[in-house]
Design a protein around this motif. Sequence first.
Motif, mmCIF file in Angstrom:
data_model
loop_
_atom_site.group_PDB
_atom_site.id
_atom_site.type_symbol
_atom_site.label_atom_id
_atom_site.label_comp_id
_atom_site.label_asym_id
_atom_site.label_seq_id
_atom_site.Cartn_x
_atom_site.Cartn_y
_atom_site.Cartn_z
ATOM 1 N N LEU A 96 0.824 -1.211 0.000
ATOM 2 C CA LEU A 96 0.000 0.000 0.000
ATOM 3 C C LEU A 96 0.860 1.264 0.000
ATOM 4 O O LEU A 96 0.552 2.235 -0.697
ATOM 5 C CB LEU A 96 -0.936 -0.009 1.217
ATOM 6 C CG LEU A 96 -2.041 -1.072 1.205
ATOM 7 C CD1 LEU A 96 -2.773 -1.094 2.542
ATOM 8 C CD2 LEU A 96 -3.026 -0.809 0.064
ATOM 9 N N LEU A 97 1.928 1.252 0.785
ATOM 10 C CA LEU A 97 2.811 2.422 0.838
ATOM 11 C C LEU A 97 3.496 2.651 -0.508
ATOM 12 O O LEU A 97 3.629 3.800 -0.952
ATOM 13 C CB LEU A 97 3.854 2.247 1.935
ATOM 14 C CG LEU A 97 3.341 2.323 3.376
ATOM 15 C CD1 LEU A 97 4.448 1.946 4.362
ATOM 16 C CD2 LEU A 97 2.819 3.726 3.694
ATOM 17 N N ASP A 98 3.926 1.569 -1.149
ATOM 18 C CA ASP A 98 4.570 1.701 -2.460
ATOM 19 C C ASP A 98 3.597 2.233 -3.505
ATOM 20 O O ASP A 98 3.991 2.963 -4.423
ATOM 21 C CB ASP A 98 5.129 0.350 -2.915
ATOM 22 C CG ASP A 98 6.331 -0.091 -2.094
ATOM 23 O OD1 ASP A 98 6.943 0.774 -1.434
ATOM 24 O OD2 ASP A 98 6.647 -1.301 -2.105
ATOM 25 N N ALA A 99 2.313 1.864 -3.352
ATOM 26 C CA ALA A 99 1.309 2.299 -4.327
ATOM 27 C C ALA A 99 0.908 3.750 -4.129
ATOM 28 O O ALA A 99 0.773 4.520 -5.104
ATOM 29 C CB ALA A 99 0.076 1.402 -4.240
ATOM 30 N N PHE A 100 0.721 4.185 -2.880
ATOM 31 C CA PHE A 100 0.205 5.524 -2.608
ATOM 32 C C PHE A 100 1.292 6.540 -2.272
ATOM 33 O O PHE A 100 1.082 7.749 -2.430
ATOM 34 C CB PHE A 100 -0.814 5.461 -1.461
ATOM 35 C CG PHE A 100 -2.084 4.759 -1.816
ATOM 36 C CD1 PHE A 100 -3.086 5.409 -2.536
ATOM 37 C CD2 PHE A 100 -2.282 3.428 -1.469
ATOM 38 C CE1 PHE A 100 -4.259 4.761 -2.878
ATOM 39 C CE2 PHE A 100 -3.466 2.773 -1.800
ATOM 40 C CZ PHE A 100 -4.450 3.434 -2.517
ATOM 41 N N TYR A 131 7.396 7.770 -3.332
ATOM 42 C CA TYR A 131 8.649 8.494 -3.116
ATOM 43 C C TYR A 131 8.988 8.657 -1.630
ATOM 44 O O TYR A 131 9.889 9.409 -1.276
ATOM 45 C CB TYR A 131 8.577 9.879 -3.778
ATOM 46 C CG TYR A 131 8.294 9.801 -5.265
ATOM 47 C CD1 TYR A 131 9.253 9.311 -6.154
ATOM 48 C CD2 TYR A 131 7.050 10.187 -5.769
ATOM 49 C CE1 TYR A 131 8.988 9.218 -7.502
ATOM 50 C CE2 TYR A 131 6.782 10.097 -7.126
ATOM 51 C CZ TYR A 131 7.750 9.612 -7.983
ATOM 52 O OH TYR A 131 7.484 9.521 -9.324
ATOM 53 N N SER A 132 8.258 7.987 -0.776
ATOM 54 C CA SER A 132 8.527 8.103 0.648
ATOM 55 C C SER A 132 9.804 7.350 1.019
ATOM 56 O O SER A 132 10.254 6.458 0.292
ATOM 57 C CB SER A 132 7.350 7.571 1.472
ATOM 58 O OG SER A 132 7.145 6.197 1.210
ATOM 59 N N SER A 133 10.368 7.704 2.163
ATOM 60 C CA SER A 133 11.622 7.106 2.623
ATOM 61 C C SER A 133 11.445 5.616 2.907
ATOM 62 O O SER A 133 10.464 5.203 3.525
ATOM 63 C CB SER A 133 12.099 7.829 3.887
ATOM 64 O OG SER A 133 13.108 7.096 4.531
ATOM 65 N N LYS A 134 12.404 4.826 2.467
ATOM 66 C CA LYS A 134 12.370 3.398 2.732
ATOM 67 C C LYS A 134 12.455 3.125 4.232
ATOM 68 O O LYS A 134 11.784 2.213 4.744
ATOM 69 C CB LYS A 134 13.524 2.707 2.005
ATOM 70 C CG LYS A 134 13.537 1.195 2.198
ATOM 71 C CD LYS A 134 14.688 0.557 1.438
ATOM 72 C CE LYS A 134 14.702 -0.959 1.650
ATOM 73 N NZ LYS A 134 15.840 -1.597 0.927
ATOM 74 N N THR A 135 13.247 3.940 4.938
ATOM 75 C CA THR A 135 13.373 3.767 6.388
ATOM 76 C C THR A 135 12.041 4.004 7.084
ATOM 77 O O THR A 135 11.629 3.227 7.951
ATOM 78 C CB THR A 135 14.426 4.743 6.958
ATOM 79 O OG1 THR A 135 15.691 4.461 6.367
ATOM 80 C CG2 THR A 135 14.528 4.605 8.474
ATOM 81 N N VAL A 136 11.347 5.068 6.698
ATOM 82 C CA VAL A 136 10.042 5.381 7.289
ATOM 83 C C VAL A 136 9.049 4.269 6.979
ATOM 84 O O VAL A 136 8.272 3.846 7.860
ATOM 85 C CB VAL A 136 9.519 6.738 6.774
ATOM 86 C CG1 VAL A 136 8.084 6.975 7.239
ATOM 87 C CG2 VAL A 136 10.420 7.867 7.255
ATOM 88 N N ASN A 137 9.068 3.776 5.749
ATOM 89 C CA ASN A 137 8.162 2.695 5.368
ATOM 90 C C ASN A 137 8.412 1.429 6.198
ATOM 91 O O ASN A 137 7.469 0.768 6.654
ATOM 92 C CB ASN A 137 8.331 2.363 3.886
ATOM 93 C CG ASN A 137 7.697 3.414 2.984
ATOM 94 O OD1 ASN A 137 7.093 4.371 3.473
ATOM 95 N ND2 ASN A 137 7.852 3.256 1.684
ATOM 96 N N ASN A 138 9.683 1.105 6.407
ATOM 97 C CA ASN A 138 10.021 -0.083 7.187
ATOM 98 C C ASN A 138 9.583 0.063 8.643
ATOM 99 O O ASN A 138 9.066 -0.876 9.252
ATOM 100 C CB ASN A 138 11.524 -0.357 7.120
ATOM 101 C CG ASN A 138 11.948 -0.939 5.787
ATOM 102 O OD1 ASN A 138 11.140 -1.514 5.068
ATOM 103 N ND2 ASN A 138 13.207 -0.787 5.452
ATOM 104 N N LEU A 139 9.810 1.256 9.204
ATOM 105 C CA LEU A 139 9.402 1.506 10.582
ATOM 106 C C LEU A 139 7.888 1.410 10.729
ATOM 107 O O LEU A 139 7.384 0.799 11.673
ATOM 108 C CB LEU A 139 9.882 2.891 11.032
ATOM 109 C CG LEU A 139 11.370 3.039 11.335
ATOM 110 C CD1 LEU A 139 11.722 4.496 11.552
ATOM 111 C CD2 LEU A 139 11.751 2.232 12.563
#
Length: 296
Positions: free
Chosen positions: A191-195, A198-206
Amino acid sequence: MSSLPFQYQLMAGASAGISEICLMYPLDVIKTRMQINPSSIHYSMKAEPDHTMTKILVNIIKREGIPTLYRGIVSPIILETPKRAIKFTSNNFFQKFYQNLLNVSHTNQSISLLAGASAGVVESFLVTPFELVKIKLQNGELTEKSFINCFKTIVRQNGLKGLMLGWEPTLWRHLVWNSGYFGIIFQVHRLLDAFFPYSSKTVNNLLAGSLGGCLSCFLSVPFDVVKTRIQNGNATPLNKYRFPFQAINTIRREEGVLSLYKGIVPILFRMGPSGAYLYVTFTALTEFFQSFVIMD
């Protein structure tokens, strides 16, 4: 640069896990104390004010001393390294196994759930004896205060098979938690990759790790309550709770649905900051090892 060799990833993960245990372990002791006592009436914070997280913490410090908050900590520290090795290697193994079985070339939602559940079953065999010793040390009733003495007492009284007391609810706890954890992480990342591409990979992982850990707790805590009561070893739960689902239904009927979630507050208090801490520490240690490990 190739990925860091497994032994260094294991060292980084184990170091992060052990330091997290040392920081957050008192919450686990509080959780156990909340879970071992059945509710005399339908559970609510108003009905049982002495069983709130804050009250239990204050009572332990006043009556038993601060060191009690760390009773049994040796057990999870010893367990941490092999548990992490089994959790992640078995999850990777089962992902490949189900990919071949279902004839797909990549991991999808179904495979994440199946692999996580299968890894949880494998993990439960290793975890049960250590959880049993930890619970008996945390409940404050045993005269033994060390891991070794408690371990010897269990074996002397019940034999080696006694170390597997509570294995079935432990299996279900890990099966449900792991499948939920890895399944939720997969879905959150998608969902994060779709919406937010360009967000930070670190933030997405957290975010994925925190949501996966917290939400999966709501699935697994009822089994954790049953496991804790059985491993506590009192005659009443051993006679009443024959099977995990029967035990859950008995607690629901006699004490109310909320009693199945005793200890959820300290669990969530631990899961939130722990998820962030573990990720940051693991990443820092991985980068440290990469700085001097020669890789092709």
